[in-house]
Design an enzyme around this catalytic site. Structure first.
Site, PDB file in Angstrom:
ATOM      1  N   GLU A  10       2.861 -13.072  -7.494  1.00  9.73           N
ATOM      2  CA  GLU A  10       2.688 -12.062  -6.452  1.00  9.73           C
ATOM      3  C   GLU A  10       1.283 -12.104  -5.847  1.00  9.73           C
ATOM      4  O   GLU A  10       1.082 -11.651  -4.720  1.00  9.73           O
ATOM      5  CB  GLU A  10       2.942 -10.685  -7.055  1.00  9.73           C
ATOM      6  CG  GLU A  10       3.067  -9.609  -6.023  1.00  9.73           C
ATOM      7  CD  GLU A  10       3.307  -8.253  -6.640  1.00  9.73           C
ATOM      8  OE1 GLU A  10       4.184  -7.547  -6.160  1.00  9.73           O
ATOM      9  OE2 GLU A  10       2.603  -7.903  -7.607  1.00  9.73           O
ATOM     10  N   HIS A 309       6.609  -8.750  -9.318  1.00  9.67           N
ATOM     11  CA  HIS A 309       5.487  -8.079  -9.969  1.00  9.67           C
ATOM     12  C   HIS A 309       5.574  -8.259 -11.489  1.00  9.67           C
ATOM     13  O   HIS A 309       4.591  -8.582 -12.156  1.00  9.67           O
ATOM     14  CB  HIS A 309       5.546  -6.596  -9.606  1.00  9.67           C
ATOM     15  CG  HIS A 309       4.287  -5.874  -9.859  1.00  9.67           C
ATOM     16  ND1 HIS A 309       3.291  -5.761  -8.929  1.00  9.67           N
ATOM     17  CD2 HIS A 309       3.837  -5.242 -10.959  1.00  9.67           C
ATOM     18  CE1 HIS A 309       2.291  -5.083  -9.430  1.00  9.67           C
ATOM     19  NE2 HIS A 309       2.599  -4.755 -10.670  1.00  9.67           N
TER      20      HIS A 309
HETATM   21  P1  ATP Z   1      -2.634  -4.669  -4.924  1.00  9.28           P
HETATM   22  O1  ATP Z   1      -3.032  -6.074  -4.963  1.00  9.28           O
HETATM   23  O2  ATP Z   1      -2.378  -4.151  -3.554  1.00  9.28           O
HETATM   24  O3  ATP Z   1      -3.607  -3.808  -5.686  1.00  9.28           O
HETATM   25  P2  ATP Z   1      -0.868  -4.536  -7.133  1.00  9.28           P
HETATM   26  O4  ATP Z   1      -0.765  -5.864  -7.755  1.00  9.28           O
HETATM   27  O5  ATP Z   1      -1.781  -3.556  -7.715  1.00  9.28           O
HETATM   28  O6  ATP Z   1      -1.227  -4.630  -5.599  1.00  9.28           O
HETATM   29  P3  ATP Z   1       1.452  -2.907  -6.712  1.00  9.28           P
HETATM   30  O7  ATP Z   1       2.720  -3.482  -6.217  1.00  9.28           O
HETATM   31  O8  ATP Z   1       0.641  -2.089  -5.806  1.00  9.28           O
HETATM   32  O9  ATP Z   1       0.579  -4.117  -7.218  1.00  9.28           O
HETATM   33  O10 ATP Z   1       1.827  -2.096  -8.059  1.00  9.28           O
HETATM   34  C1  ATP Z   1       0.903  -1.586  -8.912  1.00  9.28           C
HETATM   35  C2  ATP Z   1       1.517  -0.891 -10.107  1.00  9.28           C
HETATM   36  O11 ATP Z   1       2.002   0.368  -9.685  1.00  9.28           O
HETATM   37  C3  ATP Z   1       2.670  -1.586 -10.813  1.00  9.28           C
HETATM   38  O12 ATP Z   1       2.550  -1.427 -12.204  1.00  9.28           O
HETATM   39  C4  ATP Z   1       3.890  -0.829 -10.322  1.00  9.28           C
HETATM   40  O13 ATP Z   1       4.924  -0.761 -11.280  1.00  9.28           O
HETATM   41  C5  ATP Z   1       3.319   0.542 -10.117  1.00  9.28           C
HETATM   42  N1  ATP Z   1       4.044   1.304  -9.083  1.00  9.28           N
HETATM   43  C6  ATP Z   1       4.070   1.055  -7.751  1.00  9.28           C
HETATM   44  N2  ATP Z   1       4.827   1.989  -7.138  1.00  9.28           N
HETATM   45  C7  ATP Z   1       5.286   2.835  -8.087  1.00  9.28           C
HETATM   46  C8  ATP Z   1       6.111   3.989  -8.094  1.00  9.28           C
HETATM   47  N3  ATP Z   1       6.635   4.479  -6.969  1.00  9.28           N
HETATM   48  N4  ATP Z   1       6.397   4.578  -9.274  1.00  9.28           N
HETATM   49  C9  ATP Z   1       5.887   4.104 -10.414  1.00  9.28           C
HETATM   50  N5  ATP Z   1       5.086   3.039 -10.494  1.00  9.28           N
HETATM   51  C10 ATP Z   1       4.785   2.401  -9.347  1.00  9.28           C
END
Ligand code: ATP
Length: 339
Positions: A10, A309
């Site tokens: 990702e 993810h």
């Molecule tokens: P970025 O590079 O933008 O920081 P990221 O790798 O942090 O992205 P995201 O897809 O933003 O990834 O997800 C971050 C975390 O938040 C993951 O563990 C995901 O399961 C959790 N998450 C995202 N949306 C929700 C939600 N609606 N409810 C519960 N957990 C969520």
């Protein structure tokens, strides 16, 4: 030093958070190239920097490359020694993702930790406070962790700059050792709850959202509307499904120009999709359970086919730990087996 390519899978912030947590736990140093290369604004954002600082303070790490927009980071951990952290994202960036970074290391460190984190508590693309408190943490407690999370002040994002720093969470971790758990069977639905958070919006917004939820989720529904003081308008709808053996909580965010009905439709579609899938573990819990189970060196759960993810998270865990993680099909679902 482990060489980690932040553009793999990702290519988001999770590779960083999981690497920080596992470096603190295992004592292994890492160098990460291409940090968040898969995102529209690649490199470290303020929220990720606070994750780096939080992990570094927890284990006395030496860090190079920790600045906004940096795409390269070196992190050399020391022993987990901090018992108190006071962190401020300085923007409405997600506090719960900082929790995600330090929680499992603090449990493993076993010294006890109290951390206050200022920033956003209800952000798109991150677990809202209630997801951690009502869905994720009960499983961690079942695994043996002694952990409490309190919502001291709500903080919403996106918001206007005046919203900065208004939210705060406090995380308290006591002693406890993580043990494997199994989440395979699907219990009866015992309760459905709809909670609407609003700030600086007319009362009909919550009414219209709840009308849609009542129409689409058949059966008894507990409802709550919280009108909050915030410097900018905000609207969050959370639907909680409580079943024997665990809960799921889906979240939909209002924004300027988005109709209240659409906010509610999105949450209902996700909640109904989860019920249809007939699995105990929802899509977000499925990626969040991987780290604690890997540390417990065991556990099993059934969920819908893994998100990118989650598979990226498995790949990141494999950099640090040699614990087996197998994913096998089970009808329309999959079983994730750790250990
Ligand atoms: P970025 O590079 O933008 O920081 P990221 O790798 O942090 O992205 P995201 O897809 O933003 O990834 O997800 C971050 C975390 O938040 C993951 O563990 C995901 O399961 C959790 N998450 C995202 N949306 C929700 C939600 N609606 N409810 C519960 N957990 C969520």
């Amino acid at each position: 030093m482990l060489d980690i390519d932040g553009s793999r899978g990702e290519g988001g912030g999770q590779i960083l958070r999981t690497s920080l947590a596992l470096a603190a736990i295992t004592g292994k140093a890492f160098a990460m190239r291409n940090v968040r290369a898969g995102r529209a604004k690649p490199g470290l954002r303020r929220q990720h920097l606070v994750c780096v600082h939080a992990a570094a303070q927890l284990c006395g790490a030496t860090v190079h490359g920790a600045s906004v927009s940096s795409k390269y980071l070196e992190f050399t951990p020391g022993p987990i020694a901090a018992r108190e952290l006071d962190l401020d994202i300085g923007s409405p960036g997600s506090t719960t993702l900082v929790v995600q970074t330090i929680l499992v290391p603090a449990i493993v460190g076993g010294l006890g930790l109290r951390a206050t984190i200022q920033g956003g508590t209800h952000n798109p693309m991150a677990p809202p406070f209630e997801f951690l408190e009502r869905v994720f943490l009960p499983h961690l407690r079942a695994m043996g962790a002694d952990v409490a999370l309190t919502l001291d002040r709500y903080g919403f994002a996106p918001g206007d700059p005046r919203a900065t720093g208004h939210g705060q969470l406090t995380l308290t971790v006591g002693t406890g050792v993580l043990q494997p758990i199994e989440l395979l069977s699907v219990g009866e639905v015992r309760a459905r709850r709809a909670t609407v958070l609003t700030a600086r919006l007319p009362t009909h917004v919550a009414d219209r959202e709840l009308a849609i939820v009542r129409a689409r989720l058949a059966g008894p529904l507990e409802t709550a509307v919280r009108e909050l003081r915030a410097p900018a308008p905000a609207n969050v709808l959370m639907l909680e499904l409580e079943r024997d053996g665990g809960r799921e909580l889906v979240t939909s965010f209002g924004e300027k120009g988005k109709r209240a009905e659409l906010v509610a439709e999105e949450a209902c579609t996700e909640a109904l999709g989860f019920l249809d899938a007939n699995v105990p573990v929802g899509v977000h819990l499925a990626d969040q359970l991987l780290l604690p189970l890997a540390i417990a060196r065991g556990g099993r759960y059934r969920c819908a086919p893994l998100s990118l993810h989650a598979t990226t998270n498995i790949e990141t865990i494999r950099h640090f730990l040699d614990v087996p993680i197998e994913v096998t099909s089970d009808g329309d679902a999959v079983i994730v087996q750790v250990g």
